[in-house]
Design a protein around this motif. Structure first.
Motif, mmCIF file in Angstrom:
data_model
loop_
_atom_site.group_PDB
_atom_site.id
_atom_site.type_symbol
_atom_site.label_atom_id
_atom_site.label_comp_id
_atom_site.label_asym_id
_atom_site.label_seq_id
_atom_site.Cartn_x
_atom_site.Cartn_y
_atom_site.Cartn_z
ATOM 1 N N VAL A 196 62.209 -9.115 10.072
ATOM 2 C CA VAL A 196 62.710 -10.493 10.128
ATOM 3 C C VAL A 196 62.886 -10.932 11.576
ATOM 4 N N ASP A 197 62.465 -12.159 11.834
ATOM 5 C CA ASP A 197 62.703 -12.797 13.119
ATOM 6 C C ASP A 197 63.478 -14.080 12.841
ATOM 7 N N CYS A 198 64.774 -14.041 13.153
ATOM 8 C CA CYS A 198 65.627 -15.215 12.934
ATOM 9 C C CYS A 198 66.237 -15.645 14.258
ATOM 10 N N ASN B 150 74.823 -11.587 13.677
ATOM 11 C CA ASN B 150 75.462 -10.485 12.956
ATOM 12 C C ASN B 150 74.372 -9.613 12.324
ATOM 13 N N PRO B 151 73.876 -8.635 13.060
ATOM 14 C CA PRO B 151 72.738 -7.859 12.541
ATOM 15 C C PRO B 151 72.975 -7.253 11.160
ATOM 16 N N ASP B 152 74.197 -6.791 10.892
ATOM 17 C CA ASP B 152 74.402 -6.160 9.593
ATOM 18 C C ASP B 152 74.408 -7.200 8.468
ATOM 19 N N VAL B 153 74.886 -8.397 8.766
ATOM 20 C CA VAL B 153 74.834 -9.461 7.758
ATOM 21 C C VAL B 153 73.383 -9.870 7.516
ATOM 22 N N ILE B 154 72.591 -9.897 8.570
ATOM 23 C CA ILE B 154 71.168 -10.213 8.423
ATOM 24 C C ILE B 154 70.507 -9.184 7.505
ATOM 25 N N LYS B 155 70.812 -7.917 7.760
ATOM 26 C CA LYS B 155 70.244 -6.873 6.893
ATOM 27 C C LYS B 155 70.686 -7.062 5.451
ATOM 28 N N THR C 217 68.256 -18.887 13.614
ATOM 29 C CA THR C 217 67.935 -19.588 12.373
ATOM 30 C C THR C 217 68.548 -18.796 11.231
ATOM 31 N N GLY C 218 68.348 -19.278 10.015
ATOM 32 C CA GLY C 218 69.102 -18.734 8.892
ATOM 33 C C GLY C 218 68.512 -17.495 8.263
ATOM 34 N N VAL C 219 69.350 -16.838 7.455
ATOM 35 C CA VAL C 219 68.908 -15.644 6.741
ATOM 36 C C VAL C 219 69.299 -15.647 5.269
ATOM 37 N N GLY C 220 70.048 -16.646 4.825
ATOM 38 C CA GLY C 220 70.490 -16.655 3.430
ATOM 39 C C GLY C 220 69.344 -16.734 2.444
ATOM 40 N N GLU C 221 68.320 -17.459 2.808
ATOM 41 C CA GLU C 221 67.209 -17.662 1.883
ATOM 42 C C GLU C 221 65.910 -16.939 2.259
ATOM 43 N N PRO C 222 65.581 -16.835 3.546
ATOM 44 C CA PRO C 222 64.227 -16.383 3.912
ATOM 45 C C PRO C 222 63.843 -14.977 3.475
ATOM 46 N N GLY C 223 64.776 -14.171 3.011
ATOM 47 C CA GLY C 223 64.402 -12.854 2.498
ATOM 48 C C GLY C 223 63.713 -12.928 1.156
ATOM 49 N N VAL C 224 63.888 -14.056 0.453
ATOM 50 C CA VAL C 224 63.381 -14.170 -0.919
ATOM 51 C C VAL C 224 61.853 -14.350 -1.007
ATOM 52 N N PRO C 225 61.256 -15.305 -0.270
ATOM 53 C CA PRO C 225 59.854 -15.662 -0.562
ATOM 54 C C PRO C 225 58.819 -14.532 -0.496
#
Ligand code: FES
Ligand code: FES
Lengths: 151, 731
Positions: B623-625, B630-635, B692-700
């Motif tokens: 991921v590139d955000c 917060n790296p652990d929240v991103i994970k 940028t965000g991470v709440g959604e981009p892990g899904v697609p």
């Protein structure tokens, strides 16, 4: 009036016998840590311990719990509970957190019965739904809690 | 969620910060309030006056309470916002607290949406907060230093702040709590200098823990459903069995006979049963007899809709989202042509906390507790429903048990129902309004059903020379306040995002859209358009790579010359997954990449297919955000997005029969469980780009990565979702 023993305290509740234990705990005893997620024994958010066994309280009639020792997330304690909480915090398992009281109750029950659970034990005991899909951390935290209990 | 709302670039504006100084002296006894933000006349602010809220307060007990502009539904934005403040304030992490801000669009307006309205969505929370909350922290720090200098009679030079302690080299020191009352009287600095990133100790720190872990594992975290007020009643609503139906009449006699039922009242969306307990309300509703006027109801089922959508795949008059060159001619002249149709079902959000809100009239104000995702709007809607002015509405922004888009409704559904019910019973008691799981699952607002058709030509060297992409599905935004600026020339931006911005270098390309009117309510669902466009495009690219006889990774990279961030995540995920080396015995790999909400994510899935069952063993995610706050929240968000997306791809579908939804609970609508969760590895690209965000981009990417792996394993391309509709046993 029915008498429920929740976390060692007697609660007089004015409940129909068919009221699910979940709503008696939340609405009448006022303990809101136990959650509603499906009302049909499908998600585990409502998990409490009845005489030490994990139970989905949304489908247990309150009358069936009279005379039993009911433990909720607010009252659960002991080495397994302490280890589970410590592991959950260490690994930052939670996201929205809504399922987590149920997950914690399921994990404590698992570790009390099976102090060193295998992956298969976890798969079959930790069937609670987490819509945030914190499953990888739940699995790791159960193992971590097992380790903490040994030390 | 609000995926494609206009983005304003992150612009450091220290000047704007200066102007807000006049408000800083508010609340002296409570400590420092440091507001920032623009004082230019924001229309929304004029229309919705609210009480003053600052960004942070330093309490006399030493706590630093941050008021977050974005509600937390699990994505961790409270922790993220506190990180930004704590960094510049040099606070101790243990003294940080967060609550939900509201009531002041000038402070809390979402900068990624233009700044005029507060809201959470489109994975914009960190981007919108990154500058303003650091500035607030830095200003408060400067004021604490000024207060210390005056107290000690020393110059400010040399005074340091570390972990919540202000120190002078000559040995003096004081806590924030000690200095707060005096600091509140200090002028707000005209300019603040933010730390150089090399000085960051909280931002980017992988060991920082979430602020809400303890409360959420001990059962003390209160959600809306947990609100308890003196005399509070609980309400459930009988909603129509078909979308678009209305109440024709009802007989409440039997409902009133249920012990504990207090009132049965009609509200605009149905009939509310109000009772002393949840159980009484549910039993009362069961006993209630409602007749429905269904003349305007949607009566088509999934089969009829599918047939209609199929016909639209061939129909003229599609709205063009993007057209370059002459795709038809290029395909006609191609050496090889590949086509594929994809079907995506309606999907329910099914957040674990059911929809709920609490409303009461108290001391002349209307108070509403809820997972307020668009507070300004809900303040206005609650006021309208209650018949009061917006200034007489008080919101309580609650921690929310999942959202995935479902709480970002522009008509404030459950909030309006709670206020309407409390009003209908004459404000005699606070009302907690609850939707059951069945109410939620049958209640609409789904990720729309879509059909896609892709057609592409390959030249003799295996290069894509023409690309046609037709999408058919309902518009999410039609009929909402966002329609005016997000639906253009008949194209709803949320229907085509991820398709119209296809990154691959293809000279002749057309993406177009039919948006039929259907009476099933639809809504954004975690990652919105990219939940289907990423699947269709990335699965189809994989088919083309196969047709061209090329490696799927190399095939993509060759078309991404101008897209270094796509390339970087693809290469990182591939490398860590061992792409190009043989997979473990019995397994196959698939790869996919997607940019959504400005974040770039590539995933490699490792699967096996046995007896028709797909097992996803391992997912490697890059991921590139931008700046990783917060790296652990991103994970965690990547792990969660993968699990959420995987459940939907494997088995999620809402279907209708004659207009009635066929699923009601987690038995009919199964979601991912622990035994199906793959081992997920997340790798974050180091970056100093704006976050940028991470709440959604892990899904697609997860759907197409798994589909491509299944194709590698079995040769079968899954084009009809969910996977459970396909027979893989014979593959
Ligand atoms: S609420 Fe009891 S299992 Fe879901
Ligand atoms: S943490 Fe949100 S449902 Fe489990």
């Amino acid at each position: 009036m029915l008498t429920l023993t929740i976390n060692g305290v007697a609660h007089e509740v004015d409940a129909d016998p068919d009221m699910p234990l979940l709503w008696a705990i939340r609405d009448l005893a006022g303990l809101t840590g136990t959650k509603y997620g499906c009302g049909a024994a499908l998600c585990g958010a409502c998990t409490v311990h009845v005489d030490g066994e994990p139970v989905r309280s949304c489908v247990m009639p309150v009358s069936a719990a009279v005379g039993s020792a009911i433990t909720t997330i607010e009252g659960v304690d002991g080495p397994a509970a302490r280890a589970v909480r410590a592991a959950w915090e260490k690994l930052d398992v939670v996201q929205c957190g809504y399922c987590q009281p149920g997950q914690v109750m399921a994990a404590v029950a698992l570790l009390q019965a099976t102090p060193r659970p295998t992956e298969a034990d976890i798969d079959s005991a930790m069937t609670n739904i987490c819509r945030c899909a914190t499953y990888q951390r739940i699995r790791a935290a159960v193992h971590e809690a097992a380790r903490l209990m040994e030390t | 969620m609000l995926a494609t709302l206009p983005r304003t670039p992150l612009r450091p504006s220290r000047r704007g910060f200066l102007k807000s100084g006049a408000l800083a002296a508010v609340g002296l006894t409570l400590g420092i309030h440091v507001p920032t933000g623009r004082l230019t006349s924001a229309l929304a602010a004029e229309a919705l006056p609210g009480p003053f809220h600052g960004y942070l307060t330093i309490g006399l007990d030493g706590t630093v309470t941050v008021r977050a502009a974005h509600m937390d539904m699990g994505q961790g934005i409270y922790t993220g916002t506190a990180t930004l403040v704590a960094e510049e304030l040099d606070a101790d992490w243990a003294q940080m607290r967060v609550e939900g801000g509201w009531g002041n669009p000038k402070l809390f307006g979402n900068l990624a949406w233009g700044g005029e309205i507060q809201g959470t969505g489109g994975s914009t929370g960190t981007a919108s907060s990154f500058l303003r909350y650091r500035q607030a922290g830095a200003a408060a720090r400067a004021m604490l230093i000024e207060a210390a200098a005056r107290t000690w009679g020393v110059p400010t030079d040399g005074i340091t702040v570390e972990s919540g302690v202000v120190r002078h080299p000559h040995g003096k020191q004081a806590s924030f709590a000690e200095l707060a009352p005096k600091a509140a009287l200090m002028p707000v600095p005209a300019e603040v200098r933010l730390k150089d990133p090399s000085q960051w100790r909280y931002i980017g720190n992988p060991d920082l823990r979430r602020l809400d872990s303890v409360a959420k594992t001990s059962g003390t975290q209160a959600f809306t459903i947990d609100v308890r007020l003196p005399g509070m009643l609980t309400a459930v609503v009988a909603h129509p069995p078909r979308f678009g139906a209305t109440v024709a009449g009802f007989d409440a006699t039997a409902a009133h006979a249920v012990k504990g039922v207090v009132d049965v009242v009609q509200i605009p969306t149905g009939v509310a049963v109000v009772a002393e307990t949840t159980w009484a309300a549910l039993k009362g509703r069961e006993a209630l007899a409602v007749t429905w006027d269904e003349h305007a109801a949607e009566t088509r089922g999934t089969a009829e809709l599918t047939e209609l959508y199929r016909s639209l795949l061939d129909a003229d008059g599609a709205a063009v989202a993007r057209a370059e060159g002459d795709a038809a001619a290029a395909i006609a002249g191609a050496a090889k042509v590949v086509t594929a149709d994809y079907e995506f079902p309606y999907l329910a959000h099914a957040a674990l906390e059911p929809l709920d809100a609490v409303a009461r009239r108290h001391l002349g104000k209307i108070e509403v507790w809820g997972g307020h995702q668009m507070p300004d709007l809900y303040q206005y809607l609650a006021a309208q429903t209650a018949g009061v002015e917006p200034k007489d509405v008080v919101l309580h922004v609650m921690m929310t048990g999942g959202g995935f888009g479902r709480r970002a409704v522009t008509d404030g559904d459950v909030i309006v129902e709670a206020v309407a019910t409390a009003r209908a019973i004459g404000w005699k008691a606070p009302v907690k309004l609850l939707w059951t799981r069945e109410d939620d699952m049958k209640g609409g607002r789904y990720r729309p059903m879509y059909l896609h058709r892709l057609e592409a030509g390959l030249d003799a060297e295996g290069r894509i020379v023409g690309w046609r992409h037709r999408i058919v599905g309902q518009s999410i935004l039609r009929g909402t306040p966002f329609e005016g600026f997000l639906v253009q020339n008949g194209v709803d931006a949320t229907s085509v995002e991820g398709a119209s911005n296809l990154p691959y270098a293809i000279p002749d390309l057309v993406v177009d859209l039919h948006s039929p009117d259907v009476g099933v309510p639809v809504l954004w669902w975690r990652a919105v358009g990219s939940t289907h466009t990423a699947y269709a495009t990335e699965a189809f690219i994989d088919e083309l790579a196969e047709a061209a006889g090329q490696d799927p990774l190399a095939f993509r990279l060759a078309m991404l010359e101008g897209h270094p961030r796509h390339r970087a995540v693809l290469e990182l995920a591939a490398e860590r997954a061992g792409w190009g080396t043989p997979p473990p015995e019995g397994r196959a790999r698939g790869i996919a990449v997607a940019e959504s909400f400005g974040s770039y994510v590539a995933q490699v899935a490792e699967v096996s297919v046995e007896g028709g069952t797909v097992r996803v063993h391992r997912v490697v995610c890059a991921v590139d955000c931008g700046v990783a706050v917060n790296p652990d929240v991103i994970k965690a968000q990547m792990e969660g997005g993968i699990g959420f997306g995987l459940g939907a791809i494997l088995k999620g579908q809402i279907t209708l029969d004659a207009g009635r939804v066929e699923q009601g609970n987690f038995d009919g609508y199964p979601v991912l469980t622990i035994d199906e969760m793959p081992a997920v590895e997340v790798h974050i690209v180091a970056s100093m780009e704006p976050p940028t965000g991470v709440g959604e981009p892990g899904v697609p990417p997860i759907g197409p990565a798994v589909a491509n792996a299944v194709a590698a394993a079995t040769g079968k391309r899954i084009r009809v979702l969910p996977f459970s509709r396909n027979d893989l046993a014979s593959a």
